[in-house]
Design a protein around this motif. Structure first.
Motif, PDB file in Angstrom:
ATOM      1  N   MET A 192       0.762  -1.463  -0.019  1.00 29.32           N
ATOM      2  CA  MET A 192       0.102   0.010   0.049  1.00 29.32           C
ATOM      3  C   MET A 192       0.877   1.193  -0.045  1.00 29.32           C
ATOM      4  SD  MET A 192      -3.314  -0.663   0.022  1.00 29.32           S
ATOM      5  CE  MET A 192      -4.210  -2.280   0.392  1.00 29.32           C
ATOM      6  N   ARG A 193       2.133   1.093   0.476  1.00 29.05           N
ATOM      7  CA  ARG A 193       2.926   2.442   0.497  1.00 29.05           C
ATOM      8  C   ARG A 193       4.467   2.063   0.838  1.00 29.05           C
ATOM      9  NH1 ARG A 193       1.203   4.848   6.633  1.00 29.05           N
ATOM     10  NH2 ARG A 193       0.572   2.959   7.596  1.00 29.05           N
ATOM     11  N   ILE A 194       5.050   3.182   0.408  1.00 32.92           N
ATOM     12  CA  ILE A 194       6.584   3.009   0.573  1.00 32.92           C
ATOM     13  C   ILE A 194       6.842   4.355   1.713  1.00 32.92           C
ATOM     14  CG2 ILE A 194       8.815   3.499  -0.250  1.00 32.92           C
ATOM     15  CD1 ILE A 194       7.835   1.909  -2.734  1.00 32.92           C
ATOM     16  N   ILE A 242     -11.737  -5.539  -1.133  1.00 30.67           N
ATOM     17  CA  ILE A 242     -11.112  -5.160  -0.122  1.00 30.67           C
ATOM     18  C   ILE A 242      -9.803  -5.790   0.033  1.00 30.67           C
ATOM     19  CG2 ILE A 242     -10.957  -4.601   2.576  1.00 30.67           C
ATOM     20  CD1 ILE A 242     -14.137  -4.618   2.405  1.00 30.67           C
ATOM     21  N   GLU A 243      -8.762  -4.915   0.041  1.00 31.10           N
ATOM     22  CA  GLU A 243      -7.593  -5.508   0.256  1.00 31.10           C
ATOM     23  C   GLU A 243      -6.845  -5.173   1.547  1.00 31.10           C
ATOM     24  OE1 GLU A 243      -5.606  -5.223  -4.211  1.00 31.10           O
ATOM     25  OE2 GLU A 243      -5.232  -3.526  -2.933  1.00 31.10           O
ATOM     26  N   PHE A 244      -6.358  -6.183   2.217  1.00 29.60           N
ATOM     27  CA  PHE A 244      -5.718  -6.120   3.684  1.00 29.60           C
ATOM     28  C   PHE A 244      -4.234  -6.254   3.673  1.00 29.60           C
ATOM     29  CE2 PHE A 244     -10.124  -7.793   3.673  1.00 29.60           C
ATOM     30  CZ  PHE A 244     -10.534  -6.969   4.743  1.00 29.60           C
ATOM     31  N   SER A 245      -3.556  -5.341   3.732  1.00 27.24           N
ATOM     32  CA  SER A 245      -1.935  -5.158   3.767  1.00 27.24           C
ATOM     33  C   SER A 245      -1.348  -5.095   5.136  1.00 27.24           C
ATOM     34  CB  SER A 245      -1.422  -4.298   2.894  1.00 27.24           C
ATOM     35  OG  SER A 245      -1.178  -3.195   3.604  1.00 27.24           O
ATOM     36  N   PRO A 246      -0.303  -5.367   5.677  1.00 26.52           N
ATOM     37  CA  PRO A 246       0.370  -5.193   6.896  1.00 26.52           C
ATOM     38  C   PRO A 246       0.255  -3.754   7.278  1.00 26.52           C
ATOM     39  CG  PRO A 246       1.528  -6.838   5.877  1.00 26.52           C
ATOM     40  CD  PRO A 246       0.692  -6.267   4.794  1.00 26.52           C
ATOM     41  N   LEU A 278       1.070   3.776  -2.216  1.00 26.03           N
ATOM     42  CA  LEU A 278       1.048   3.160  -3.473  1.00 26.03           C
ATOM     43  C   LEU A 278      -0.187   2.932  -4.081  1.00 26.03           C
ATOM     44  CD1 LEU A 278       4.091   0.765  -3.131  1.00 26.03           C
ATOM     45  CD2 LEU A 278       4.159   3.053  -4.103  1.00 26.03           C
ATOM     46  N   ASN A 279      -1.174   2.608  -3.156  1.00 25.59           N
ATOM     47  CA  ASN A 279      -2.423   2.490  -3.574  1.00 25.59           C
ATOM     48  C   ASN A 279      -3.104   3.677  -4.305  1.00 25.59           C
ATOM     49  OD1 ASN A 279      -2.856   4.287  -1.143  1.00 25.59           O
ATOM     50  ND2 ASN A 279      -4.676   3.293  -0.745  1.00 25.59           N
ATOM     51  N   GLU A 280      -2.474   4.754  -4.548  1.00 24.46           N
ATOM     52  CA  GLU A 280      -3.114   5.750  -5.187  1.00 24.46           C
ATOM     53  C   GLU A 280      -2.401   5.676  -6.639  1.00 24.46           C
ATOM     54  OE1 GLU A 280      -0.620   9.833  -4.782  1.00 24.46           O
ATOM     55  OE2 GLU A 280      -0.563   8.911  -2.728  1.00 24.46           O
ATOM     56  N   ILE A 281      -1.462   4.925  -6.682  1.00 21.50           N
ATOM     57  CA  ILE A 281      -0.772   4.542  -8.045  1.00 21.50           C
ATOM     58  C   ILE A 281      -1.137   3.362  -8.869  1.00 21.50           C
ATOM     59  CG2 ILE A 281       1.450   4.002  -9.250  1.00 21.50           C
ATOM     60  CD1 ILE A 281       2.406   5.919  -6.807  1.00 21.50           C
ATOM     61  N   ALA A 333      -1.994  -0.997   5.851  1.00 24.11           N
ATOM     62  CA  ALA A 333      -3.212  -0.477   5.396  1.00 24.11           C
ATOM     63  C   ALA A 333      -4.252  -1.434   4.981  1.00 24.11           C
ATOM     64  CB  ALA A 333      -2.916   0.578   4.479  1.00 24.11           C
ATOM     65  N   THR A 334      -5.514  -1.091   4.942  1.00 27.96           N
ATOM     66  CA  THR A 334      -6.744  -1.598   4.522  1.00 27.96           C
ATOM     67  C   THR A 334      -7.407  -0.780   3.333  1.00 27.96           C
ATOM     68  OG1 THR A 334      -6.984  -2.679   6.443  1.00 27.96           O
ATOM     69  CG2 THR A 334      -8.896  -2.558   4.993  1.00 27.96           C
TER      70      THR A 334
END
Length: 431
Positions: free
Chosen positions: A48-50, A171-175, A103-106, A177-178
């Motif tokens: 989801m992000r860096i 729905i995506e569940f990452s460590p 990253l979820n905005e990309i 973010a959701t």
């Protein structure tokens, strides 16, 4: 403690959870030029992000807060995924700096995220000194992608009585973010033509020019809804609500506000379809959840006119009722601050009000003076609910860019927001 992400004050729960899942690595990269050092300390790479923890300091060790790192995120084909959205990173400041990019905005899904990426960070000027501070950080995304779970839905659609259609996609569940992904559909008739007065700043008008123009606004939005996600114990693990609501009115829970929540409208016979991404903190573990939609908000047109004599407000407050909405407003305590040189004057009044049934906000305020000239009005209020559930507001209304103290004012607002109670439940199972 095995990571700075666990102790930095600007770290959130998602960052700390990513540490526990092994998605953080030590960097220890350092570049010094012109007596200024940029030091990368740790990298967090989640689907989801860096995020990077780093430091910038001079020869004496004093931190340099006024800096920006130009960022690129390059895949194996040489594409820069940050190119379309700027790429400049300024960090929040605890003991060190943290800069992050969602990253979820990309990337439209975890599957669409490349396995290998390279983060380029570079700057050629820091603290008025010209130099070169450049880094390349290879990122292996495979572990982050494997740690992300996805629940997909098919034909999971709600149609509200007001004409708004909502389809839950996945729905995506990452460590860290959701991400809740949904589509909204509403007919072309669900648009309003709003006459809005604002101040335009551009090269021709560096001091600002007042303009009044008509704009086409949607009555509904994928941001303007309220839903809760609860676990089997009935505990709320996440809740979305309309962003603009005052703290006393909203029901947000565990929300991570990211730069992007919507995609451009796609025209279909049934109406315009928009894609929305709502992001929350992490929801982890195999469990059964429930998404419950409770409210949708609808924007409506208004046209009240409240005629005031400003100089009389200190003697006696003026109270008006908007017969269309049932809202009541009281204006008092007029204050005038004359202009100085190029700076024009400003008028300020106290405003209090009881909004009509189910109304939560009023927008697009403006005023006309005795000469018929229109000015934008800025309204800053705090909201509460009374025992009947009606919204009470109290604050100030300010009118900028006045050449002289007005003798009369006609106050109005162009739109207001109504809440509709709805009920829709969707079961969710994380396996």
């Amino acid at each position: 403690v095995n990571s700075l992400f666990q102790i930095e004050k600007d770290s959130d729960s998602g960052m700390k959870n990513a540490v526990n899942k092994g998605l953080v690595q030590q960097l220890e990269q350092k570049v010094t030029d012109q007596g200024i050092t940029v030091e990368l300390k740790e990298l967090l790479a989640d689907s989801m992000r860096i995020a990077v923890i780093y430091d910038v300091y001079d020869e004496s060790g004093k931190k340099i807060e006024d800096h920006i790192l130009n960022a690129k995120l390059i895949d194996q084909n040489g594409k820069d995924w940050f190119e379309d959205d700027g790429g400049d990173n300024s960090g929040s400041h605890g003991e060190f700096f943290i800069t992050e990019r969602f990253l979820n905005e990309i990337f439209e899904s975890t599957e669409a995220t490349p396995d290998q990426l390279t983060l380029h960070l570079e700057q050629t000027e820091i603290a008025d000194k010209t130099g070169k501070w450049s880094f390349e950080v290879p990122i292996d995304m495979k572990k982050a992608k494997e740690a992300t779970k996805k629940v997909a839905f098919k034909d999971t659609v709600f149609q509200s009585p007001q004409g708004l259609g909502i389809e839950l996609k996945n729905i995506e569940f990452s460590p860290s973010a959701t991400r809740v992904m949904l589509d909204t559909t509403f007919p072309k008739s669900a648009y309003l033509e709003v006459e809005r007065t604002s101040i335009l700043y551009d090269r021709k008008n560096p001091q600002g020019a007042i303009i009044t123009e008509k704009e086409r606004d949607p009555a509904f939005s994928g941001e303007n809804m309220m839903y809760e996600i609860t676990n089997e114990k009935g505990e709320i693990v996440a809740a979305w609500d309309m962003k603009s609501l005052d703290d006393e009115l909203d029901n947000k829970e565990n929300v991570l506000f990211t730069p992007r929540t919507e995609e451009e409208a796609e025209e279909r016979p049934e109406g315009d379809v928009l894609n929305w991404w709502h992001t929350f903190g992490p929801i982890q573990g195999e469990q059964k959840l429930k998404l419950e939609l409770k409210k949708i908000y609808e924007k409506k047109l208004a046209s009240p006119k409240f005629d005031l004599v400003p100089t009389e407000l200190d003697k006696k407050a003026a109270t008006f009722k908007d017969e269309t909405t049932g809202s009541t407003f009281t204006f008092s305590s007029f204050a005038w601050e004359p202009g100085n040189g190029e700076d024009l004057g400003e008028a300020v009044m106290t405003i209090e009000g009881t909004l009509g049934k189910d109304i939560v906000e009023n927008h697009d305020w403006s005023v006309k003076d005795e000469n018929g000239k229109t000015y934008p009005a800025s309204v800053s209020t705090e909201s509460t609910r009374d025992k009947d559930g009606r919204v009470q507001i109290k604050g100030e209304i300010s009118i900028p860019r006045l050449k002289q103290q007005p003798k009369k004012l006609t106050v109005s607002y162009a739109t207001y927001m109504v809440e509709h109670d709805v009920k829709w439940e969707v079961p969710i199972e994380i396996k």
